[in-house]
Scaffold this active site. Sequence first.
Site, short mmCIF file in Angstrom:
data_model
loop_
_atom_site.label_atom_id
_atom_site.label_comp_id
_atom_site.label_asym_id
_atom_site.label_seq_id
_atom_site.Cartn_x
_atom_site.Cartn_y
_atom_site.Cartn_z
N SER A 8 7.42 3.58 5.28
CA SER A 8 8.71 3.88 4.67
C SER A 8 8.54 3.94 3.16
O SER A 8 7.51 4.40 2.67
CB SER A 8 9.75 2.85 5.07
OG SER A 8 11.04 3.30 4.73
N ASP B 266 0.85 -1.18 0.00
CA ASP B 266 0.00 0.00 0.00
C ASP B 266 0.88 1.23 0.00
O ASP B 266 2.03 1.19 0.47
CB ASP B 266 -0.88 0.02 1.25
CG ASP B 266 -1.94 -1.07 1.24
OD1 ASP B 266 -1.94 -1.88 0.29
OD2 ASP B 266 -2.75 -1.11 2.17
N HIS C 33 5.19 -7.25 -0.48
CA HIS C 33 5.10 -8.54 -1.14
C HIS C 33 5.91 -8.51 -2.44
O HIS C 33 6.38 -7.46 -2.88
CB HIS C 33 3.64 -8.88 -1.45
CG HIS C 33 2.76 -8.93 -0.23
ND1 HIS C 33 2.17 -10.09 0.20
CD2 HIS C 33 2.38 -7.96 0.64
CE1 HIS C 33 1.45 -9.85 1.28
NE2 HIS C 33 1.56 -8.55 1.57
#
EC number: 4.1.1.65
Length: 409
Positions: A378, A191, A267
């Site tokens: 981050s 995200d 991911h």
Amino acid sequence: MAASVRLVTLRLLRGVAPWRSRRPHCEDIALSHFLQSLRKVPLRTFSTNARKVHTAPARTLSLLRPLPVLVATGGGYAGYRQYEKYRERELEKLGLEIPPKLAGHWEVALYKSVPTRLLSRAWGRLNQVELPHWLRRPVYSLYIWTFGVNMKEAAVEDLHHYRNLSEFFRRKLKPQARPVCGLHSVISPSDGKILNFGQVKNCEVEQVKGVTYSLESFLGPRNSTEDLAFPPATACGSFRSQLVTRDGNELYHCVIYLAPGDYHCFHSPTDWTVSHRRHFPGSLMSVNPGMARWIKELFCHNERVVLTGDWKHGFFSLTAVGATNVGSIRIYFDRDLHTNSPRYSKGSYNDFSFVTHTNKEGVPMRKGEHLGEFNLGSTIVLIFEAPKDFNFKLKAGQKIRFGEALGSL
């Protein structure tokens, strides 16, 4: 009268009280008036035959204390920065393009002097403190309200389930919350917000529009082909040409910023094989979009973990960039990785190869497979090789979620 004043002054300097001397009553009255007039006027300078002595009122000296001066200076600078940001937003509303105003060397050095690594380690330990059962809901609710967290997507919605802030940051999602797009070859690994994307020109990459960083500084120098998946360097080729393994291909990049309220795991963005890991210890400056527009080569200053390997079109890399309070970057299949260590050599890095005598290929990753996690928001940077007809399905500044398409052929 003048003689009496000199006599009184001389007695004061010698430690003799003037009222002990035997003088007429009228002289005492005159002396009293004279001393009262002296109290009303703050003495700044008086002269003697030997030297000139300077004095200052106590009120003036109190204003020169270091803490008030530091607070006033810092407050004035912060106010100036806020005014600059307000002016930029107003100009953007009018449709005017604003050239980036980069920080000077002294500003970057001053920022780097802040012990962000120590503060991040302290924050990490604080996050691991188990909260009392009655305190969990108020603390997590405040965080949810501040950063707009959507707990309906969490695998466990009950706030009492999370023993500490670290577990709450690393919460998992429901399986159906992020469907992985199967129509496009590259998906978003996390995200976040798209800061920049596009084709890499020469050896410079844009972290945001108009602000670049060196590709070689970011990925590090090329090692031998036994350690890295990079091809041999040509005699006159640039660092970019060393990464492009096939004729007709180009080098592309994409920068995704994870805010504190975003899902903190990342991911695999495609089907690829990870052959090498390079860890750069470094600063832990903030990487929010405002700082990325202000500090050139911000990503090269910060601690980061670079994973490199190959996909079906050639070179592929994913870099997890650390930030303030994000001292811990975890790669699930790399148990030897330890980030934000107390001591490190400036400008150093360490390499680890996943290609061994028993494993000739490396670590295979499937699109959408769990790869790693941050302890707070981050940045993820993708740099990969692809044919010239590769197209991004993005807009700069848009919000994106893990599993959604980044681009395809």
